[in-house]
Design an enzyme around this catalytic site. Structure first.
Site, PDB file in Angstrom:
ATOM      1  N   ARG A  40       0.817  -1.214   0.000  1.00  0.00           N
ATOM      2  CA  ARG A  40       0.000   0.000   0.000  1.00  0.00           C
ATOM      3  C   ARG A  40       0.855   1.269   0.000  1.00  0.00           C
ATOM      4  O   ARG A  40       0.457   2.286   0.575  1.00  0.00           O
ATOM      5  CB  ARG A  40      -0.974   0.043   1.184  1.00  0.00           C
ATOM      6  CG  ARG A  40      -2.078  -0.996   1.137  1.00  0.00           C
ATOM      7  CD  ARG A  40      -3.169  -0.661   2.152  1.00  0.00           C
ATOM      8  NE  ARG A  40      -3.961  -1.845   2.464  1.00  0.00           N
ATOM      9  CZ  ARG A  40      -4.343  -2.193   3.676  1.00  0.00           C
ATOM     10  NH1 ARG A  40      -4.019  -1.445   4.724  1.00  0.00           N
ATOM     11  NH2 ARG A  40      -5.061  -3.289   3.875  1.00  0.00           N
TER      12      ARG A  40
ATOM     13  N   ARG B 244      -3.755   5.973   0.515  1.00  0.00           N
ATOM     14  CA  ARG B 244      -4.459   7.107   1.105  1.00  0.00           C
ATOM     15  C   ARG B 244      -3.634   7.929   2.083  1.00  0.00           C
ATOM     16  O   ARG B 244      -4.056   9.021   2.465  1.00  0.00           O
ATOM     17  CB  ARG B 244      -5.728   6.607   1.800  1.00  0.00           C
ATOM     18  CG  ARG B 244      -6.750   5.998   0.839  1.00  0.00           C
ATOM     19  CD  ARG B 244      -7.920   5.417   1.593  1.00  0.00           C
ATOM     20  NE  ARG B 244      -7.511   4.292   2.424  1.00  0.00           N
ATOM     21  CZ  ARG B 244      -8.294   3.696   3.318  1.00  0.00           C
ATOM     22  NH1 ARG B 244      -9.516   4.156   3.523  1.00  0.00           N
ATOM     23  NH2 ARG B 244      -7.851   2.671   4.022  1.00  0.00           N
TER      24      ARG B 244
ATOM     25  N   ARG C 101      -7.695  11.059  -6.102  1.00  0.00           N
ATOM     26  CA  ARG C 101      -8.929  10.284  -5.912  1.00  0.00           C
ATOM     27  C   ARG C 101     -10.152  11.203  -5.879  1.00  0.00           C
ATOM     28  O   ARG C 101     -11.194  10.872  -6.454  1.00  0.00           O
ATOM     29  CB  ARG C 101      -8.857   9.455  -4.631  1.00  0.00           C
ATOM     30  CG  ARG C 101     -10.137   8.648  -4.376  1.00  0.00           C
ATOM     31  CD  ARG C 101      -9.943   7.575  -3.357  1.00  0.00           C
ATOM     32  NE  ARG C 101     -11.181   6.850  -3.108  1.00  0.00           N
ATOM     33  CZ  ARG C 101     -11.273   5.770  -2.354  1.00  0.00           C
ATOM     34  NH1 ARG C 101     -10.195   5.266  -1.776  1.00  0.00           N
ATOM     35  NH2 ARG C 101     -12.427   5.163  -2.171  1.00  0.00           N
TER      36      ARG C 101
ATOM     37  N   ASP D  87      -6.302  -3.560  -7.665  1.00  0.00           N
ATOM     38  CA  ASP D  87      -6.995  -4.141  -6.520  1.00  0.00           C
ATOM     39  C   ASP D  87      -6.949  -5.650  -6.642  1.00  0.00           C
ATOM     40  O   ASP D  87      -6.870  -6.185  -7.761  1.00  0.00           O
ATOM     41  CB  ASP D  87      -8.450  -3.661  -6.476  1.00  0.00           C
ATOM     42  CG  ASP D  87      -9.118  -4.014  -5.154  1.00  0.00           C
ATOM     43  OD1 ASP D  87      -8.855  -3.321  -4.156  1.00  0.00           O
ATOM     44  OD2 ASP D  87      -9.878  -4.996  -5.120  1.00  0.00           O
TER      45      ASP D  87
ATOM     46  N   TYR E 124     -14.027 -13.458  -0.778  1.00  0.00           N
ATOM     47  CA  TYR E 124     -14.891 -12.333  -1.151  1.00  0.00           C
ATOM     48  C   TYR E 124     -15.997 -12.763  -2.103  1.00  0.00           C
ATOM     49  O   TYR E 124     -17.127 -12.267  -2.022  1.00  0.00           O
ATOM     50  CB  TYR E 124     -14.054 -11.228  -1.796  1.00  0.00           C
ATOM     51  CG  TYR E 124     -13.154 -10.511  -0.821  1.00  0.00           C
ATOM     52  CD1 TYR E 124     -13.660  -9.523   0.025  1.00  0.00           C
ATOM     53  CD2 TYR E 124     -11.799 -10.809  -0.741  1.00  0.00           C
ATOM     54  CE1 TYR E 124     -12.833  -8.850   0.915  1.00  0.00           C
ATOM     55  CE2 TYR E 124     -10.963 -10.147   0.151  1.00  0.00           C
ATOM     56  CZ  TYR E 124     -11.489  -9.171   0.980  1.00  0.00           C
ATOM     57  OH  TYR E 124     -10.680  -8.516   1.870  1.00  0.00           O
TER      58      TYR E 124
END
Length: 354
Positions: A27, A31, A40, A77, A153
């Site tokens: 990562r 963010r 974003r 992703d 998922y």
């Protein structure tokens, strides 16, 4: 393509001599970076950025431009494969990824087929674009979720603390569960192979949820599927070996198994002792990790202390291979200055061990 200006990461993954311990962070494009948050907001959503080769290129290069990292990692992703299978991916605030069409009945499961790689061409376009933009500064890592983690998922439909829907199918209908794992294995192998053909110079398999399994089920469903993926990947591209990293969060109990499935390196979370793992793995694979991401929230002095502890735990390289990383991804609250201190300390302090 011209020769890499910095190939220290690739050499370390292959346990070749290097002048210092290379570092990249899971990562690292995310963010915690103000430039990421600005892009974003401008793009409108995470998926909009991931689906755009130009935006994915810009995000991938943000941490490489800011820090002296030894690799870039594709901005994407882990759920691109099930999204391309038509499960209807969306991201909900406070929830995370949600699938509109989870695999929760026999008819739906039986219809599942390996992903059509044409639907993921935007990812390969991004890989090619990033390679051009990097201009051989550092290598580019590609990645995928593991077959088991994707299944979590796809069956549960969203994230979970216990994955009970997944485990119910795993135990009650192993025939259905195995079909999903087999389809995912085919898809992940094809997906990573395509990334390598497009220009990825190393790849990582993120087995984020393998650690939730019993030892028997981990070996049966997660470990074996990753072994089959690795077996089918190209060993070389552009005249150079393409290293493969496997990372099972919570997989410390199975590091010997993970080191024996053909991967060049095993990623480690912060819950294991690096020195003990090195002894256990011996010369089977390089190791990657394993600073607790939370240490980055405690100030520069602590960051540098904790970096030194990790490097000291691994010890003199002596023919081994160590890639510095966190035990999981960079937290959103992480100060930019903490990452800068981490990278600087890894590069400077590690030289005494080489």
């Amino acid at each position: 393509m011209k020769p890499l200006m910095n190939d220290v990461l690739l050499r370390a993954l292959l346990r070749q001599p290097v002048p210092y311990t290379p570092v990249w962070l899971m990562r690292q494009a995310g963010r915690f970076l103000p430039e990421y948050r600005a892009l974003r907001a401008k793009s409108g959503s995470f998926l909009a950025m991931a689906h755009s080769p130009d935006l994915a290129t810009e995000v991938t290069l943000q941490p490489v431009d800011r820090f002296n990292l030894d690799a870039a990692i594709l901005f994407s992703d882990i759920l691109t494969i099930p999204e391309a299978m038509g499960l209807g991916l969306r991201f909900e605030n406070g929830v995370g990824p949600v699938f509109e069409k989870p695999l929760q009945d026999e008819k739906t499961v039986r219809r599942l087929q390996p992903v059509d790689m044409e639907k993921l061409s935007y990812v390969m376009d991004a890989v090619s674009s990033i390679r051009r933009a990097l201009s051989s500064r550092v290598p580019l890592l590609g990645f995928s979720g593991s077959p088991f983690t994707l299944a979590c998922y796809m069956i549960e439909g969203r994230g979970s603390r216990n994955w009970l829907t997944v485990k119910r199918m795993m135990y009650a209908r192993p025939d259905l569960f195995e079909h999903i794992i087999n389809v995912n294995t085919d898809s992940v192998a094809a997906y990573l192979s395509a990334q390598i053909s497009a220009g990825a110079q190393a790849v990582q398999i993120f087995d984020t949820w393998g650690g939730c399994l019993s030892a028997e089920m981990f070996r049966r469903y997660s470990l074996e599927s990753m072994r089959r993926v690795i077996e089918r990947l190209p060993k070389e591209h552009e005249g150079r070996r393409v290293p493969v990293i496997v990372f099972t969060k919570g997989g410390g109990l199975w590091v010997r198994d993970l080191a024996g499935i053909g991967a060049d390196a095993v990623g480690l979370d912060w819950c294991v002792n690096l020195s003990e793992v090195r002894t256990a793995v011996s010369d089977k694979a390089a190791l990657q990790g394993n600073l607790d991401p939370a240490a980055l929230l405690a100030g520069e002095t602590v960051v540098r202390q904790e970096v030194r502890k990790v490097l000291e735990s691994y010890g003199p390289v002596d023919g081994g291979g160590h890639v510095f990383n966190l035990g999981h991804g960079v937290d959103i609250q992480t100060p930019v200055e903490a990452v800068a201190a981490l990278v600087d300390e890894v590069h400077s302090y590690s030289r005494r061990f080489h």
